[in-house]
Design a protein around this motif. Structure first.
Motif, mmCIF file in Angstrom:
data_model
loop_
_atom_site.group_PDB
_atom_site.id
_atom_site.type_symbol
_atom_site.label_atom_id
_atom_site.label_comp_id
_atom_site.label_asym_id
_atom_site.label_seq_id
_atom_site.Cartn_x
_atom_site.Cartn_y
_atom_site.Cartn_z
ATOM 1 N N ALA A 5 19.307 1.310 -31.755
ATOM 2 C CA ALA A 5 19.297 1.725 -30.342
ATOM 3 C C ALA A 5 19.212 3.248 -30.226
ATOM 4 C CB ALA A 5 20.571 1.229 -29.664
ATOM 5 N N PHE A 6 18.505 3.703 -29.192
ATOM 6 C CA PHE A 6 18.387 5.146 -28.971
ATOM 7 C C PHE A 6 18.242 5.416 -27.486
ATOM 8 C CE2 PHE A 6 14.207 3.310 -29.768
ATOM 9 C CZ PHE A 6 13.460 3.770 -28.697
ATOM 10 N N ARG A 7 18.568 6.650 -27.060
ATOM 11 C CA ARG A 7 18.293 7.071 -25.677
ATOM 12 C C ARG A 7 16.889 7.637 -25.616
ATOM 13 N NH1 ARG A 7 22.294 11.361 -23.726
ATOM 14 N NH2 ARG A 7 20.808 11.479 -22.018
ATOM 15 N N TYR A 8 16.252 7.539 -24.465
ATOM 16 C CA TYR A 8 14.854 7.956 -24.329
ATOM 17 C C TYR A 8 14.694 8.899 -23.147
ATOM 18 C CZ TYR A 8 9.833 7.388 -23.301
ATOM 19 O OH TYR A 8 8.504 7.594 -23.030
ATOM 20 N N GLU A 9 14.072 10.043 -23.393
ATOM 21 C CA GLU A 9 13.783 10.997 -22.312
ATOM 22 C C GLU A 9 12.305 11.357 -22.362
ATOM 23 O OE1 GLU A 9 15.798 12.130 -20.010
ATOM 24 O OE2 GLU A 9 17.797 11.607 -20.763
ATOM 25 N N ARG A 10 11.700 11.574 -21.203
ATOM 26 C CA ARG A 10 10.285 11.935 -21.126
ATOM 27 C C ARG A 10 10.126 13.130 -20.188
ATOM 28 N NH1 ARG A 10 5.188 9.389 -22.206
ATOM 29 N NH2 ARG A 10 3.666 9.646 -20.547
ATOM 30 N N PRO A 11 10.454 14.339 -20.699
ATOM 31 C CA PRO A 11 10.354 15.522 -19.829
ATOM 32 C C PRO A 11 8.899 15.827 -19.488
ATOM 33 C CG PRO A 11 10.947 16.156 -22.070
ATOM 34 C CD PRO A 11 10.932 14.670 -22.038
ATOM 35 N N ARG A 12 8.712 16.587 -18.404
ATOM 36 C CA ARG A 12 7.360 16.881 -17.909
ATOM 37 C C ARG A 12 6.860 18.244 -18.370
ATOM 38 N NH1 ARG A 12 4.587 12.601 -15.611
ATOM 39 N NH2 ARG A 12 6.216 11.067 -15.657
ATOM 40 N N ASP A 13 7.770 19.101 -18.841
ATOM 41 C CA ASP A 13 7.312 20.422 -19.270
ATOM 42 C C ASP A 13 8.057 20.876 -20.524
ATOM 43 O OD1 ASP A 13 9.814 21.106 -18.295
ATOM 44 O OD2 ASP A 13 9.040 21.807 -16.371
ATOM 45 N N VAL A 14 7.535 21.950 -21.108
ATOM 46 C CA VAL A 14 8.103 22.453 -22.366
ATOM 47 C C VAL A 14 9.565 22.846 -22.172
ATOM 48 C CG1 VAL A 14 7.980 24.343 -24.056
ATOM 49 C CG2 VAL A 14 5.889 23.170 -23.352
ATOM 50 N N ALA A 15 9.874 23.475 -21.025
ATOM 51 C CA ALA A 15 11.260 23.902 -20.781
ATOM 52 C C ALA A 15 12.212 22.708 -20.838
ATOM 53 C CB ALA A 15 11.345 24.604 -19.419
ATOM 54 N N GLY A 16 11.766 21.575 -20.266
ATOM 55 C CA GLY A 16 12.603 20.377 -20.295
ATOM 56 C C GLY A 16 12.831 19.883 -21.715
ATOM 57 N N VAL A 17 11.787 19.960 -22.554
ATOM 58 C CA VAL A 17 11.919 19.548 -23.966
ATOM 59 C C VAL A 17 12.923 20.464 -24.669
ATOM 60 C CG1 VAL A 17 10.716 19.270 -26.172
ATOM 61 C CG2 VAL A 17 9.538 18.699 -24.039
ATOM 62 N N LEU A 18 12.779 21.770 -24.428
ATOM 63 C CA LEU A 18 13.636 22.732 -25.137
ATOM 64 C C LEU A 18 15.097 22.596 -24.713
ATOM 65 C CD1 LEU A 18 11.364 25.930 -25.262
ATOM 66 C CD2 LEU A 18 11.428 23.941 -26.785
ATOM 67 N N ILE A 51 15.360 10.021 -28.327
ATOM 68 C CA ILE A 51 13.921 10.254 -28.472
ATOM 69 C C ILE A 51 13.467 11.116 -27.305
ATOM 70 C CG2 ILE A 51 11.678 9.098 -28.204
ATOM 71 C CD1 ILE A 51 12.744 8.869 -30.976
ATOM 72 N N ILE A 52 12.783 12.221 -27.629
ATOM 73 C CA ILE A 52 12.215 13.079 -26.580
ATOM 74 C C ILE A 52 10.702 12.913 -26.645
ATOM 75 C CG2 ILE A 52 12.080 15.420 -25.644
ATOM 76 C CD1 ILE A 52 14.620 16.065 -27.349
ATOM 77 N N ASP A 53 10.177 12.140 -25.728
ATOM 78 C CA ASP A 53 8.746 11.820 -25.689
ATOM 79 C C ASP A 53 7.995 12.983 -25.046
ATOM 80 O OD1 ASP A 53 6.239 10.790 -25.224
ATOM 81 O OD2 ASP A 53 6.945 8.903 -24.343
ATOM 82 N N ILE A 54 7.064 13.608 -25.806
ATOM 83 C CA ILE A 54 6.331 14.760 -25.238
ATOM 84 C C ILE A 54 4.975 14.331 -24.663
ATOM 85 C CG2 ILE A 54 7.484 16.507 -26.630
ATOM 86 C CD1 ILE A 54 4.954 16.593 -28.429
ATOM 87 N N GLY A 55 4.771 13.030 -24.517
ATOM 88 C CA GLY A 55 3.483 12.509 -24.041
ATOM 89 C C GLY A 55 3.115 12.934 -22.629
ATOM 90 N N ALA A 56 4.090 13.353 -21.824
ATOM 91 C CA ALA A 56 3.782 13.765 -20.443
ATOM 92 C C ALA A 56 3.851 15.280 -20.268
ATOM 93 C CB ALA A 56 4.760 13.093 -19.474
ATOM 94 N N VAL A 57 4.102 16.003 -21.366
ATOM 95 C CA VAL A 57 4.236 17.470 -21.243
ATOM 96 C C VAL A 57 2.848 18.090 -21.136
ATOM 97 C CG1 VAL A 57 5.044 19.573 -22.372
ATOM 98 C CG2 VAL A 57 6.398 17.473 -22.525
#
Ligand SMILES: Cc1cc2nc3c(=O)[nH]c(=O)nc-3n(C[C@H](O)[C@H](O)[C@H](O)COP(=O)(O)OP(=O)(O)OC[C@H]3O[C@@H](n4cnc5c(N)ncnc54)[C@H](O)[C@@H]3O)c2cc1C
Length: 280
Positions: A5-18, A51-57
């Motif tokens: 199991a893992f948590r999943y986030e999909r930020p929209r910009d680089v700042a959100g990823v960082l 998991i930090i999904d960068i597919g929408a960045v």
């Protein structure tokens, strides 16, 4: 097999990823194309809590020429490099190498930056980065830095990218019309990882070799430069004699280990044959 199991986030910009990387560090993993990470999670070789999904960045999926560099955004997919949108020796090198990366479904999802960050010793993009002395740009909440390819690949699947850093782009030196490039690979079946691959870039001036870059993958924990072969070519006319001498030196300077795909001697023979083909 299913991942833990893992948590999943999909930020929209680089700042959100960082921000997420700063908060979760070594408990988090970037998800790019998922072509290496997801199998590792399914086999439970990787168990990230987040998991930090960068597919929408946005802004990370462009290939652009900036003066003397070609900049490849981390989310550029393998398939995007099969027919690069520019002319010249770098075009043919990228195009040939891209077609050796796995199968079409993998190339449709897998990314250039994901391959570099994953650092498989047989990966085509790691080989090109090492051969061409690429610069790899990374960012974190602490700031930005650029890592030379020679300092990036530490060992098989190990890089000097920190846990809170995002690889944003890779810069390859622009190769003008006086450069000739070559790429040759042997794998057991089409689409398999290379047993050995060799890339070359040669700059000619007045009919002689002014600069030579030759790299090999599949002969150690990281792709390497074949420096003795490079030195042997300097000042020579690019012809069969120089190519034969350099190829022989290349096979002598590598120190591969044997495995189920080929003995050390077999890999050394491959280095010689593939160096000759790449240079030819
Ligand atoms: C059957 C099969 C055959 C394959 N054959 C080949 C082959 O012949 N040659 C080859 O080179 N590859 C091959 N691959 C691997 C493929 O190229 C992957 O696409 C690549 O290795 C990883 O890219 P990705 O975008 O899928 O990354 P992911 O799988 O999403 O991530 C891989 C790793 O890199 C990290 N990461 C990804 N992006 C970033 C970033 N921007 N910043 C920091 N860390 C990041 C992830 O956290 C993870 O640890 C194959 C894969 C499969 C399944």
């Amino acid at each position: 097999m299913k991942p833990a199991a893992f948590r999943y986030e999909r930020p929209r910009d680089v700042a959100g990823v960082l921000d997420l990387l700063a908060e979760h560090g070594d408990e988090a993993k970037i998800l790019a194309g998922g072509q290496s990470l997801v199998p590792m999670m399914n086999f439970r070789l990787a168990r990230p809590e987040m998991i930090i999904d960068i597919g929408a960045v946005s802004g990370l999926d462009q290939v652009t020429r900036n003066g003397d560099h070609l900049t490849i955004g981390t989310r550029v997919r393998h398939v995007d490099l099969e027919r690069p949108d520019f002319d010249g020796p770098l075009n043919s090198l990228l195009a040939v190498a891209a077609r050796h990366v796995g199968h079409i479904p993998i190339r449709l999802r897998g990314t250039f930056g994901g391959s570099i960050a994953h650092a498989d010793p047989a990966a085509e993009w790691c080989l090109l980065a090492q051969t061409l002395d690429a610069d790899v740009a990374v960012a974190s909440a602490r700031g930005k830095r650029v890592i030379a390819a020679g300092d990036l690949f530490k060992s098989a699947f190990i890089t000097s990218i920190d846990d809170d850093e995002l690889l944003t782009e890779v810069r390859l030196p622009w190769l003008g019309p006086d450069w000739k490039t070559g790429f040759s690979e042997f794998s057991r079946r089409a689409g398999d990882f290379a047993v050995v691959a060799v890339a070359s870039a040669i700059r000619l001036a007045d009919g002689r070799i002014a600069e030579a870059r030759i790299g090999a993958a599949g002969v150690g924990a990281t792709a390497i430069r074949l420096t003795q072969a490079e030195a042997a070519l300097a000042g020579q006319p690019l012809g069969p004699d120089a190519i034969d001498a350099a190829s022989e030196l290349a096979s002598e300077e590598v120190d591969p280990r044997g495995d189920i795909h080929g003995s050390a001697d077999y890999r050394r023979d491959l280095v010689q044959a593939l160096t000759r083909r790449a240079l030819s």
